[in-house]
Design a protein around this motif. Structure first.
Motif, short mmCIF file in Angstrom:
data_model
loop_
_atom_site.label_atom_id
_atom_site.label_comp_id
_atom_site.label_asym_id
_atom_site.label_seq_id
_atom_site.Cartn_x
_atom_site.Cartn_y
_atom_site.Cartn_z
N LEU A 48 0.84 -1.20 0.00
CA LEU A 48 0.00 0.00 0.00
C LEU A 48 0.87 1.24 0.00
CD1 LEU A 48 -2.26 -1.27 2.93
CD2 LEU A 48 -2.66 -1.65 0.49
N THR A 49 0.39 2.31 -0.63
CA THR A 49 1.12 3.57 -0.64
C THR A 49 0.19 4.70 -0.25
OG1 THR A 49 2.60 2.79 -2.39
CG2 THR A 49 2.50 5.16 -2.01
N ALA A 50 0.60 5.52 0.71
CA ALA A 50 -0.17 6.68 1.15
C ALA A 50 0.78 7.72 1.70
CB ALA A 50 -1.20 6.27 2.20
N GLU A 51 0.53 9.00 1.32
CA GLU A 51 1.36 10.10 1.80
C GLU A 51 2.84 9.86 1.51
OE1 GLU A 51 0.21 13.09 3.74
OE2 GLU A 51 -1.55 12.38 2.62
N GLY A 52 3.12 9.19 0.37
CA GLY A 52 4.49 8.94 -0.01
C GLY A 52 5.18 7.82 0.74
N VAL A 53 4.44 7.07 1.58
CA VAL A 53 5.02 5.98 2.36
C VAL A 53 4.47 4.66 1.84
CG1 VAL A 53 5.30 4.98 4.66
CG2 VAL A 53 5.20 7.46 4.40
N THR A 54 5.37 3.71 1.64
CA THR A 54 4.97 2.37 1.20
C THR A 54 4.85 1.45 2.41
OG1 THR A 54 6.04 2.63 -0.95
CG2 THR A 54 5.60 0.39 -0.20
N ILE A 55 3.67 0.85 2.55
CA ILE A 55 3.39 -0.05 3.67
C ILE A 55 3.16 -1.44 3.10
CG2 ILE A 55 1.90 -0.50 5.65
CD1 ILE A 55 1.03 2.46 5.45
N THR A 56 3.81 -2.43 3.67
CA THR A 56 3.70 -3.81 3.19
C THR A 56 3.07 -4.69 4.25
OG1 THR A 56 5.69 -3.55 1.84
CG2 THR A 56 4.97 -5.79 2.31
N TRP A 63 7.16 -0.85 7.28
CA TRP A 63 7.49 0.27 6.41
C TRP A 63 8.86 0.79 6.79
CZ3 TRP A 63 3.50 0.48 10.03
CH2 TRP A 63 3.71 1.31 11.13
N ALA A 64 9.44 1.64 5.95
CA ALA A 64 10.79 2.15 6.17
C ALA A 64 10.83 3.01 7.43
CB ALA A 64 11.26 2.95 4.96
N ASP A 65 11.95 2.90 8.14
CA ASP A 65 12.09 3.60 9.41
C ASP A 65 12.39 5.09 9.24
OD1 ASP A 65 12.13 3.75 12.15
OD2 ASP A 65 14.25 3.24 12.33
N ASN A 66 12.79 5.51 8.05
CA ASN A 66 13.20 6.91 7.85
C ASN A 66 12.05 7.79 7.39
OD1 ASN A 66 12.89 5.87 5.32
ND2 ASN A 66 14.89 6.53 4.54
N THR A 67 10.82 7.43 7.74
CA THR A 67 9.66 8.24 7.41
C THR A 67 9.05 8.80 8.70
OG1 THR A 67 7.97 6.51 7.59
CG2 THR A 67 9.23 6.62 5.53
N ASP A 68 8.05 9.67 8.54
CA ASP A 68 7.35 10.23 9.71
C ASP A 68 6.14 9.39 10.12
OD1 ASP A 68 9.03 12.39 10.13
OD2 ASP A 68 7.99 13.64 8.67
N ASN A 89 17.07 -2.87 11.46
CA ASN A 89 17.54 -2.89 10.08
C ASN A 89 16.80 -1.87 9.21
OD1 ASN A 89 19.42 -4.89 10.62
ND2 ASN A 89 18.00 -6.54 10.06
N GLY A 90 16.48 -0.72 9.81
CA GLY A 90 15.83 0.34 9.05
C GLY A 90 14.38 0.11 8.73
N VAL A 91 13.72 -0.85 9.42
CA VAL A 91 12.32 -1.18 9.15
C VAL A 91 11.51 -1.09 10.45
CG1 VAL A 91 10.74 -2.97 8.35
CG2 VAL A 91 12.96 -2.68 7.25
#
Length: 469
Positions: A370-378, A395-400, A431-433
């Motif tokens: 899924l993608t929302a507000e520029g963030v990809t969620i799996t 999702w990636a750890d470097n998002t808000d 590991n950044g997740v």
């Protein structure tokens, strides 16, 4: 034979032995001088203080005029010196000395100050026991109650409790000595008896707070708080937890306390990135500053988890100091933040808020990206086993993105299915997740998809309010 200041020396040494760390903060002579005043009176020469019988004081005709505190040293100090010489520990001495004339109030003030209750002691809120309960040699006493506009606070004392042995680890199976880092008359303790306010006027309270009591020469000293009482007079039900297996109930009658606090209307609103904060009022008490505020706009559901590098705790800026809040609670969009007491104008700072974003993301059993507000969620999919749904997201750890809104379960018609079973959520990051794992008891519900209705984002501020005094 010992010099005149032997009493102060022995008191200091007793405190050193008791604290086992640092220099003592106690200057009893100075405190006694301030307590009884500097007026000159006729005084006899102090007796010699030894470890055996005390010699009779010798009256010297036309002796020099001495301070009033010197007269106190002639009797009380001599007795105290003998007690200390006999090997009494400082805590036991302080417990006995708290009942002596002159020195008793001084010792009590010091103990109450270290326990964070000097303000209540000075204002007369700590008096004779108002109620008490006992259990296996322990006695719980209610020392006082403040029921002001801000909160209701009960002060209590527990005697007869023995602290469990303190060790820092093991060394060949032997306890390791721990140096006490608290050179004061009150020390934090763990696993001690404590109290909570369970009901007010026979109604359950929405929130209460109870810190760990402090261990002092007068026993355990603590306090428990809840909201302000709704009537002029009220009945509080205290639950006293003596140990893991024993809880006693103690009802006490209280009245509203006059002039212990004052409320000031603020009515200020600040907005950043569409997230609004409205500070309605501030209540000033001798012990704390209580701010009532609201969050504006869409309200967060679900949860938000982020690390210490992202600040979330409100603070006060007062006289060049940063005073961190001690508690925040609330429901819906109404909140209360508790901060240390201030005596003049201060700035209230909210470093961050949660920005909820409405979405409509569907997750079938096999999972989805899924993608929302520029963030990809799996989602790796979800399963049902023994009536419990298990799901996970990453999702990636470097998002808000710091959390998901409350998940909804959909049936074949796309309708929300309400579950009354328990829900739990776990979070982790490596590991950044970022990971979120959910467990939901279905109780007969048969979902075909999970709906994520909103996402929670970290929104940096600050929102700053000038608090009137």
């Amino acid at each position: 034979m010992m010099p005149k200041d032997s009493f102060e020396n022995r008191l200091g040494q007793g405190l050193k032995r008791w604290a086992q760390a640092g220099e003592p903060t106690l200057d009893l002579e100075a405190m006694v001088k301030a307590r009884v005043g500097e007026a000159d009176v006729e005084a006899v020469e102090a007796p010699v203080m030894v470890s055996g019988p005390v010699e009779e004081p010798t009256v010297v005709p036309h002796a020099p005029r001495k301070r009033r505190w010197a007269r106190w040293l002639t009797a009380t100090a001599a007795a105290a010196a003998l007690i200390l010489t006999a090997g009494a520990t400082f805590p036991s001495w302080a417990g006995a000395a708290s009942e002596w004339p002159l020195v008793g109030p001084v010792v009590k003030e010091m103990i109450m100050e270290d326990a964070g209750l000097k303000w209540a002691y000075d204002m007369g809120f700590i008096q004779q026991p108002l109620a008490e309960a006992t259990h296996e040699g322990m006695t719980f006493r209610v020392l006082g109650v403040v029921a002001d506009k801000g909160r209701t606070t009960v002060f209590y004392q527990i005697t007869g409790w023995e602290a469990p042995p303190k060790t820092a680890g093991a060394n060949d199976g032997q306890p390791v000595e721990v140096r006490d880092p608290f050179p004061s008359l009150a020390k934090p303790v763990e696993r001690a008896p404590y109290a909570v306010i369970s009901r007010v006027n026979n109604e359950g309270v929405g929130s209460w707070w109870s810190g760990e009591p402090k261990q002092t020469p007068l026993g355990l000293i603590g306090m428990v708080t809840t909201y302000a009482i709704p009537t002029e007079e009220a009945t509080l039900d205290l639950q006293i937890h003596f140990d893991d297996d024993t809880t006693e109930r103690l009802p006490i009658e209280v009245k509203r306390t006059a002039n212990a606090s004052r409320e000031v209307i603020v009515n200020q609103v600040k907005e950043i990135a569409g997230v609004g904060v409205a500070v309605d009022s501030v209540v000033y008490t001798p012990a704390e500053t209580i701010v009532r505020y609201r969050t504006l706009g869409p309200q967060m559901t679900g949860s938000a988890t982020y690390g210490p590098e992202r600040s979330s705790t409100p603070w006060l800026e007062f006289e060049g100091r940063k005073l961190i809040s001690t508690q925040t609670h609330g429901s819906g969009n109404s909140h209360t933040v508790i901060l240390p007491a201030v005596t003049g104008p201060a700035r209230l700072v909210f470093p961050s808020q949660i920005r909820p974003v409405q979405v409509d993301l569907m997750v079938p059993p096999e999972g989805a990206t899924l993608t929302a507000e520029g963030v990809t969620i799996t989602s790796e999919g979800w399963t049902v086993q023994d009536g419990v749904l298990q799901a996970s997201f990453q999702w990636a750890d470097n998002t808000d993105l710091v959390g998901l809104g409350r998940l909804e379960l959909l049936n074949a018609d796309g309708q929300d299915q309400e579950t009354k079973g328990a829900r739990s959520e776990g979070s982790s990051g490596y590991n950044g997740v970022q990971w979120r794992r959910f467990s939901i008891e279905l109780n007969g519900v048969e979902p075909v998809a999970i709906r994520v209705p909103s996402l929670n984002f970290y929104q940096e501020g600050p929102w700053v309010f000038e608090l009137p005094n």
